[in-house]
Design an enzyme around this catalytic site. Sequence first.
Site, PDB file in Angstrom:
ATOM      1  N   ASP A 154      66.408  -4.538   9.691  1.00  0.00           N
ATOM      2  CA  ASP A 154      66.713  -5.433  10.630  1.00  0.00           C
ATOM      3  C   ASP A 154      67.032  -6.934  10.368  1.00  0.00           C
ATOM      4  O   ASP A 154      67.675  -7.594  11.048  1.00  0.00           O
ATOM      5  CB  ASP A 154      65.708  -5.440  12.014  1.00  0.00           C
ATOM      6  CG  ASP A 154      66.159  -4.648  13.183  1.00  0.00           C
ATOM      7  OD1 ASP A 154      67.316  -4.569  13.264  1.00  0.00           O
ATOM      8  OD2 ASP A 154      65.304  -4.293  14.106  1.00  0.00           O
TER       9      ASP A 154
ATOM     10  N   GLN B 248      62.016  -1.262  17.477  1.00  0.00           N
ATOM     11  CA  GLN B 248      63.048  -1.577  18.514  1.00  0.00           C
ATOM     12  C   GLN B 248      62.178  -2.676  19.607  1.00  0.00           C
ATOM     13  O   GLN B 248      61.231  -2.798  19.888  1.00  0.00           O
ATOM     14  CB  GLN B 248      63.069  -0.275  19.456  1.00  0.00           C
ATOM     15  CG  GLN B 248      64.197  -0.644  20.498  1.00  0.00           C
ATOM     16  CD  GLN B 248      65.618  -1.130  19.885  1.00  0.00           C
ATOM     17  OE1 GLN B 248      66.044  -0.521  18.887  1.00  0.00           O
ATOM     18  NE2 GLN B 248      66.648  -1.714  20.692  1.00  0.00           N
TER      19      GLN B 248
ATOM     20  N   LYS C  44      70.839   5.185  17.506  1.00  0.00           N
ATOM     21  CA  LYS C  44      70.649   4.962  16.252  1.00  0.00           C
ATOM     22  C   LYS C  44      70.419   6.155  15.282  1.00  0.00           C
ATOM     23  O   LYS C  44      70.713   6.414  14.289  1.00  0.00           O
ATOM     24  CB  LYS C  44      69.256   3.720  16.172  1.00  0.00           C
ATOM     25  CG  LYS C  44      69.634   2.295  16.349  1.00  0.00           C
ATOM     26  CD  LYS C  44      68.464   1.441  16.510  1.00  0.00           C
ATOM     27  CE  LYS C  44      69.259   0.316  17.123  1.00  0.00           C
ATOM     28  NZ  LYS C  44      68.220  -0.809  17.357  1.00  0.00           N
TER      29      LYS C  44
END
Length: 293
Positions: free
Chosen positions: A120, A97, A53
Amino acid sequence: MTATIIDGRAVSEIMRKKMRSRVESLGLRGLRPGLAVVLVGDDAASQIYVRNKAKACENVGMHSEVFRYPAETSEADVLQKIAELNEDPRIHGILVQLPLPAHVDNGKVLEAIVPHKDVDGFHKQNVGALVTGESNFPPCTPQGVMTLLDHYEVAIEGSNAVVIGRSNIVGKPMALMLLARSATVTVCTSKTRNLSQFTEIADIVVAAVGKPGLLTADMIKEGAAVIDVGMNRLPNGKLVGDVAFDEVKEKAGYITPVPGGVGPMTITMLLANTLKASEMVADGEQAARRATA
Ligand code: GUN
Protein backbone atom coordinates in the site's frame (compact mmCIF):
# COMPACT_ATOMS: atom_id res chain seq x y z
CA MET A 1 -15.87 20.61 -26.17
CA THR A 2 -16.94 17.15 -25.08
CA ALA A 3 -14.34 15.37 -23.02
CA THR A 4 -12.63 12.09 -23.79
CA ILE A 5 -13.90 9.69 -21.14
CA ILE A 6 -10.95 8.04 -19.40
CA ASP A 7 -11.79 4.34 -19.19
CA GLY A 8 -10.17 2.91 -16.06
CA ARG A 9 -11.58 -0.55 -16.66
CA ALA A 10 -10.04 -0.79 -20.13
CA VAL A 11 -6.62 0.48 -18.98
CA SER A 12 -6.76 -1.92 -16.02
CA GLU A 13 -7.41 -4.84 -18.33
CA ILE A 14 -4.44 -3.92 -20.54
CA MET A 15 -2.22 -3.79 -17.47
CA ARG A 16 -3.58 -7.01 -15.98
CA LYS A 17 -2.92 -8.84 -19.22
CA LYS A 18 0.77 -7.89 -19.02
CA MET A 19 0.82 -8.86 -15.34
CA ARG A 20 -0.55 -12.35 -16.05
CA SER A 21 2.47 -13.14 -18.18
CA ARG A 22 4.83 -11.80 -15.48
CA VAL A 23 3.04 -14.02 -12.93
CA GLU A 24 3.54 -16.97 -15.28
CA SER A 25 7.26 -16.19 -15.62
CA LEU A 26 7.58 -16.10 -11.84
CA GLY A 27 5.77 -19.46 -11.73
CA LEU A 28 8.49 -20.93 -13.95
CA ARG A 29 10.98 -19.72 -11.34
CA GLY A 30 8.97 -21.48 -8.62
CA LEU A 31 7.33 -18.44 -7.06
CA ARG A 32 3.65 -17.51 -6.86
CA PRO A 33 3.00 -13.90 -5.77
CA GLY A 34 0.90 -13.76 -2.60
CA LEU A 35 -1.09 -10.94 -1.01
CA ALA A 36 -2.47 -10.99 2.53
CA VAL A 37 -5.36 -8.69 3.35
CA VAL A 38 -6.24 -7.96 6.96
CA LEU A 39 -9.73 -6.65 7.67
CA VAL A 40 -10.83 -5.67 11.17
CA GLY A 41 -14.49 -4.86 11.78
CA ASP A 42 -17.58 -4.89 9.64
CA ASP A 43 -17.45 -1.66 7.64
CA ALA A 44 -19.66 -2.41 4.63
CA ALA A 45 -17.54 -0.59 2.04
CA SER A 46 -14.35 -2.26 3.34
CA GLN A 47 -15.97 -5.70 2.99
CA ILE A 48 -16.62 -4.98 -0.69
CA TYR A 49 -13.12 -3.54 -1.32
CA VAL A 50 -11.48 -6.55 0.31
CA ARG A 51 -13.56 -9.03 -1.67
CA ASN A 52 -12.66 -7.19 -4.89
CA LYS A 53 -8.96 -7.19 -4.02
CA ALA A 54 -8.96 -10.95 -3.44
CA LYS A 55 -10.89 -11.52 -6.67
CA ALA A 56 -8.44 -9.36 -8.61
CA CYS A 57 -5.50 -11.43 -7.32
CA GLU A 58 -7.17 -14.59 -8.55
CA ASN A 59 -7.85 -12.88 -11.87
CA VAL A 60 -4.11 -12.50 -12.59
CA GLY A 61 -3.05 -15.82 -11.06
CA MET A 62 -1.79 -14.54 -7.71
CA HIS A 63 -2.37 -16.16 -4.35
CA SER A 64 -4.40 -14.17 -1.80
CA GLU A 65 -5.51 -14.71 1.77
CA VAL A 66 -8.03 -12.58 3.63
CA PHE A 67 -7.92 -12.49 7.43
CA ARG A 68 -11.18 -11.16 8.88
CA TYR A 69 -11.41 -10.11 12.53
CA PRO A 70 -14.34 -8.83 14.57
CA ALA A 71 -14.39 -5.11 15.43
CA GLU A 72 -13.49 -5.75 19.08
CA THR A 73 -10.20 -7.52 18.21
CA SER A 74 -7.32 -6.10 20.27
CA GLU A 75 -4.47 -4.12 18.75
CA ALA A 76 -2.06 -6.75 20.09
CA ASP A 77 -3.84 -9.49 18.13
CA VAL A 78 -3.67 -7.46 14.92
CA LEU A 79 0.05 -6.80 15.50
CA GLN A 80 0.58 -10.51 16.15
CA LYS A 81 -0.99 -11.41 12.81
CA ILE A 82 1.19 -8.87 11.00
CA ALA A 83 4.30 -10.30 12.68
CA GLU A 84 3.33 -13.75 11.35
CA LEU A 85 2.68 -12.45 7.84
CA ASN A 86 6.01 -10.58 7.85
CA GLU A 87 7.72 -13.97 8.24
CA ASP A 88 5.48 -15.97 5.89
CA PRO A 89 7.40 -16.81 2.67
CA ARG A 90 4.15 -17.34 0.69
CA ILE A 91 3.16 -13.73 1.35
CA HIS A 92 4.90 -10.93 -0.58
CA GLY A 93 2.46 -8.12 0.10
CA ILE A 94 0.49 -7.20 3.22
CA LEU A 95 -2.44 -4.81 3.21
CA VAL A 96 -4.39 -3.71 6.25
CA GLN A 97 -7.72 -2.35 5.10
CA LEU A 98 -8.47 1.11 6.50
CA PRO A 99 -10.26 2.44 8.45
CA LEU A 100 -9.37 0.39 11.52
CA PRO A 101 -11.63 0.48 14.60
CA ALA A 102 -10.94 3.51 16.84
CA HIS A 103 -9.17 1.49 19.58
CA VAL A 104 -6.52 0.24 17.13
CA ASP A 105 -3.66 2.68 16.44
CA ASN A 106 -3.38 3.10 12.64
CA GLY A 107 0.21 4.30 12.76
CA LYS A 108 1.39 1.45 14.98
CA VAL A 109 -0.22 -1.16 12.73
CA LEU A 110 1.09 0.32 9.48
CA GLU A 111 4.61 0.65 10.91
CA ALA A 112 4.52 -3.03 11.94
CA ILE A 113 4.45 -4.18 8.30
CA VAL A 114 7.98 -4.80 6.99
CA PRO A 115 8.60 -2.09 4.35
CA HIS A 116 9.41 -4.62 1.60
CA LYS A 117 5.89 -6.12 1.96
CA ASP A 118 4.13 -2.75 2.34
CA VAL A 119 2.35 -2.84 -1.02
CA ASP A 120 0.00 0.00 0.00
CA GLY A 121 3.05 2.25 0.48
CA PHE A 122 1.79 3.53 3.83
CA HIS A 123 4.83 2.67 6.00
CA LYS A 124 6.77 5.80 7.00
CA GLN A 125 9.88 4.46 5.27
CA ASN A 126 8.00 4.20 1.97
CA VAL A 127 6.27 7.55 2.50
CA GLY A 128 9.68 9.15 3.05
CA ALA A 129 11.11 7.38 0.00
CA LEU A 130 8.29 8.83 -2.08
CA VAL A 131 9.46 12.34 -1.12
CA THR A 132 12.94 11.61 -2.48
CA GLY A 133 11.58 9.73 -5.52
CA GLU A 134 12.94 6.35 -4.42
CA SER A 135 9.83 4.46 -3.31
CA ASN A 136 9.33 0.89 -4.53
CA PHE A 137 5.65 1.08 -3.60
CA PRO A 138 3.94 4.35 -4.50
CA PRO A 139 0.42 4.40 -3.00
CA CYS A 140 -2.05 2.69 -5.31
CA THR A 141 -4.66 5.36 -6.00
CA PRO A 142 -2.31 8.20 -7.02
CA GLN A 143 -0.18 5.71 -8.96
CA GLY A 144 -3.37 4.71 -10.79
CA VAL A 145 -4.09 8.36 -11.61
CA MET A 146 -0.58 8.86 -13.02
CA THR A 147 -0.97 5.72 -15.13
CA LEU A 148 -4.28 6.95 -16.55
CA LEU A 149 -2.81 10.39 -17.39
CA ASP A 150 0.11 8.73 -19.15
CA HIS A 151 -2.08 6.24 -20.99
CA TYR A 152 -4.16 9.10 -22.43
CA GLU A 153 -0.99 11.12 -23.08
CA VAL A 154 -2.04 14.05 -20.91
CA ALA A 155 1.00 16.34 -20.64
CA ILE A 156 2.19 16.52 -17.04
CA GLU A 157 5.53 18.30 -17.33
CA GLY A 158 5.04 22.05 -17.08
CA SER A 159 1.32 21.74 -16.43
CA ASN A 160 -0.63 23.52 -13.72
CA ALA A 161 -1.98 20.72 -11.52
CA VAL A 162 -4.42 21.21 -8.68
CA VAL A 163 -5.01 18.47 -6.14
CA ILE A 164 -8.08 18.93 -3.96
CA GLY A 165 -7.67 16.91 -0.76
CA ARG A 166 -4.72 16.41 1.57
CA SER A 167 -5.13 12.83 2.79
CA ASN A 168 -2.11 10.57 3.37
CA ILE A 169 -3.63 7.97 1.03
CA VAL A 170 -4.39 10.19 -1.95
CA GLY A 171 -3.87 13.97 -1.79
CA LYS A 172 -0.33 14.21 -0.39
CA PRO A 173 1.24 11.38 -2.44
CA MET A 174 -0.63 12.60 -5.53
CA ALA A 175 0.94 16.05 -5.17
CA LEU A 176 4.42 14.52 -4.75
CA MET A 177 4.06 12.33 -7.83
CA LEU A 178 2.89 15.22 -10.01
CA LEU A 179 5.72 17.37 -8.65
CA ALA A 180 8.25 14.63 -9.46
CA ARG A 181 7.10 14.91 -13.09
CA SER A 182 7.66 18.69 -13.09
CA ALA A 183 4.07 19.85 -12.81
CA THR A 184 3.40 23.08 -10.92
CA VAL A 185 1.33 21.69 -8.08
CA THR A 186 -1.19 23.41 -5.85
CA VAL A 187 -2.77 21.44 -3.02
CA CYS A 188 -6.20 22.64 -1.93
CA THR A 189 -8.29 21.24 0.91
CA SER A 190 -11.96 20.98 1.75
CA LYS A 191 -11.45 24.27 3.64
CA THR A 192 -9.82 26.23 0.79
CA ARG A 193 -11.51 29.60 0.32
CA ASN A 194 -12.57 30.43 -3.23
CA LEU A 195 -11.48 27.08 -4.65
CA SER A 196 -12.25 28.13 -8.21
CA GLN A 197 -9.41 30.71 -8.26
CA PHE A 198 -7.07 27.70 -8.24
CA THR A 199 -9.05 25.22 -10.34
CA GLU A 200 -9.88 27.62 -13.17
CA ILE A 201 -6.21 27.94 -14.17
CA ALA A 202 -5.47 24.21 -13.84
CA ASP A 203 -4.59 21.93 -16.75
CA ILE A 204 -5.07 18.92 -14.46
CA VAL A 205 -7.50 18.78 -11.53
CA VAL A 206 -7.56 15.80 -9.15
CA ALA A 207 -10.57 15.87 -6.83
CA ALA A 208 -10.19 13.71 -3.72
CA VAL A 209 -12.29 15.18 -0.95
CA GLY A 210 -15.40 13.01 -0.73
CA LYS A 211 -17.98 15.70 -1.45
CA PRO A 212 -20.50 15.13 -4.26
CA GLY A 213 -20.80 18.05 -6.71
CA LEU A 214 -17.68 19.79 -5.37
CA LEU A 215 -16.28 20.60 -8.83
CA THR A 216 -18.65 22.20 -11.33
CA ALA A 217 -18.14 23.26 -14.96
CA ASP A 218 -17.77 26.97 -14.14
CA MET A 219 -14.73 26.12 -11.96
CA ILE A 220 -12.58 24.53 -14.66
CA LYS A 221 -10.60 25.63 -17.68
CA GLU A 222 -11.82 24.55 -21.12
CA GLY A 223 -9.96 21.35 -22.09
CA ALA A 224 -8.64 20.50 -18.61
CA ALA A 225 -8.04 16.90 -17.53
CA VAL A 226 -10.39 16.21 -14.61
CA ILE A 227 -9.67 13.19 -12.43
CA ASP A 228 -12.31 12.19 -9.91
CA VAL A 229 -11.11 10.15 -6.94
CA GLY A 230 -14.30 10.75 -4.93
CA MET A 231 -16.55 7.79 -4.05
CA ASN A 232 -19.77 8.94 -2.46
CA ARG A 233 -22.93 6.92 -1.92
CA LEU A 234 -26.02 9.12 -2.34
CA PRO A 235 -29.16 8.48 -0.23
CA ASN A 236 -30.76 6.90 -3.33
CA GLY A 237 -27.91 4.36 -3.44
CA LYS A 238 -26.19 5.85 -6.49
CA LEU A 239 -22.36 5.96 -6.43
CA VAL A 240 -20.96 9.35 -7.48
CA GLY A 241 -17.61 11.14 -7.31
CA ASP A 242 -16.71 14.71 -6.33
CA VAL A 243 -17.19 16.08 -9.84
CA ALA A 244 -20.51 17.17 -11.40
CA PHE A 245 -19.80 14.74 -14.24
CA ASP A 246 -22.62 15.60 -16.68
CA GLU A 247 -21.77 19.31 -16.90
CA VAL A 248 -17.98 19.07 -16.49
CA LYS A 249 -17.67 16.54 -19.33
CA GLU A 250 -19.00 19.21 -21.73
CA LYS A 251 -16.09 21.53 -20.92
CA ALA A 252 -13.16 19.28 -19.93
CA GLY A 253 -10.69 17.68 -22.35
CA TYR A 254 -10.52 14.45 -20.35
CA ILE A 255 -12.61 13.16 -17.48
CA THR A 256 -12.83 10.01 -15.36
CA PRO A 257 -16.29 8.58 -14.62
CA VAL A 258 -17.35 7.20 -11.23
CA PRO A 259 -17.56 4.25 -11.21
CA GLY A 260 -15.19 2.95 -13.88
CA GLY A 261 -12.43 5.58 -13.72
CA VAL A 262 -9.87 5.64 -10.92
CA GLY A 263 -11.48 2.84 -8.86
CA PRO A 264 -10.42 -0.15 -11.00
CA MET A 265 -6.92 1.33 -11.29
CA THR A 266 -6.41 1.39 -7.52
CA ILE A 267 -6.78 -2.37 -7.33
CA THR A 268 -4.68 -2.91 -10.44
CA MET A 269 -1.85 -0.87 -8.89
CA LEU A 270 -2.10 -2.99 -5.75
CA LEU A 271 -1.53 -6.03 -7.97
CA ALA A 272 1.38 -4.22 -9.65
CA ASN A 273 3.00 -3.46 -6.28
CA THR A 274 2.50 -7.05 -5.09
CA LEU A 275 4.02 -8.38 -8.30
CA LYS A 276 6.96 -6.02 -7.87
CA ALA A 277 7.45 -7.19 -4.27
CA SER A 278 7.44 -10.81 -5.49
CA GLU A 279 9.91 -10.10 -8.30
CA MET A 280 12.22 -8.41 -5.80
CA VAL A 281 12.15 -11.59 -3.68
CA ALA A 282 12.75 -13.83 -6.73
CA ASP A 283 15.64 -11.65 -7.93
CA GLY A 284 17.10 -11.52 -4.41
CA GLU A 285 16.97 -15.30 -4.08
CA GLN A 286 18.59 -15.74 -7.46
CA ALA A 287 21.39 -13.32 -6.56
CA ALA A 288 21.89 -15.14 -3.24
CA ARG A 289 22.13 -18.50 -5.07
CA ARG A 290 24.67 -17.04 -7.50
CA ALA A 291 26.74 -15.66 -4.64
CA THR A 292 26.96 -19.05 -2.92
CA ALA A 293 27.46 -21.09 -6.13
N1 GUN B 1 -9.25 2.27 2.52
C1 GUN B 1 -9.59 3.12 1.54
N2 GUN B 1 -8.64 3.13 0.57
C2 GUN B 1 -7.69 2.27 0.98
C3 GUN B 1 -6.45 1.84 0.40
O1 GUN B 1 -6.02 2.26 -0.68
N3 GUN B 1 -5.76 0.93 1.14
C4 GUN B 1 -6.19 0.47 2.32
N4 GUN B 1 -5.42 -0.40 2.97
N5 GUN B 1 -7.32 0.84 2.88
C5 GUN B 1 -8.06 1.73 2.20
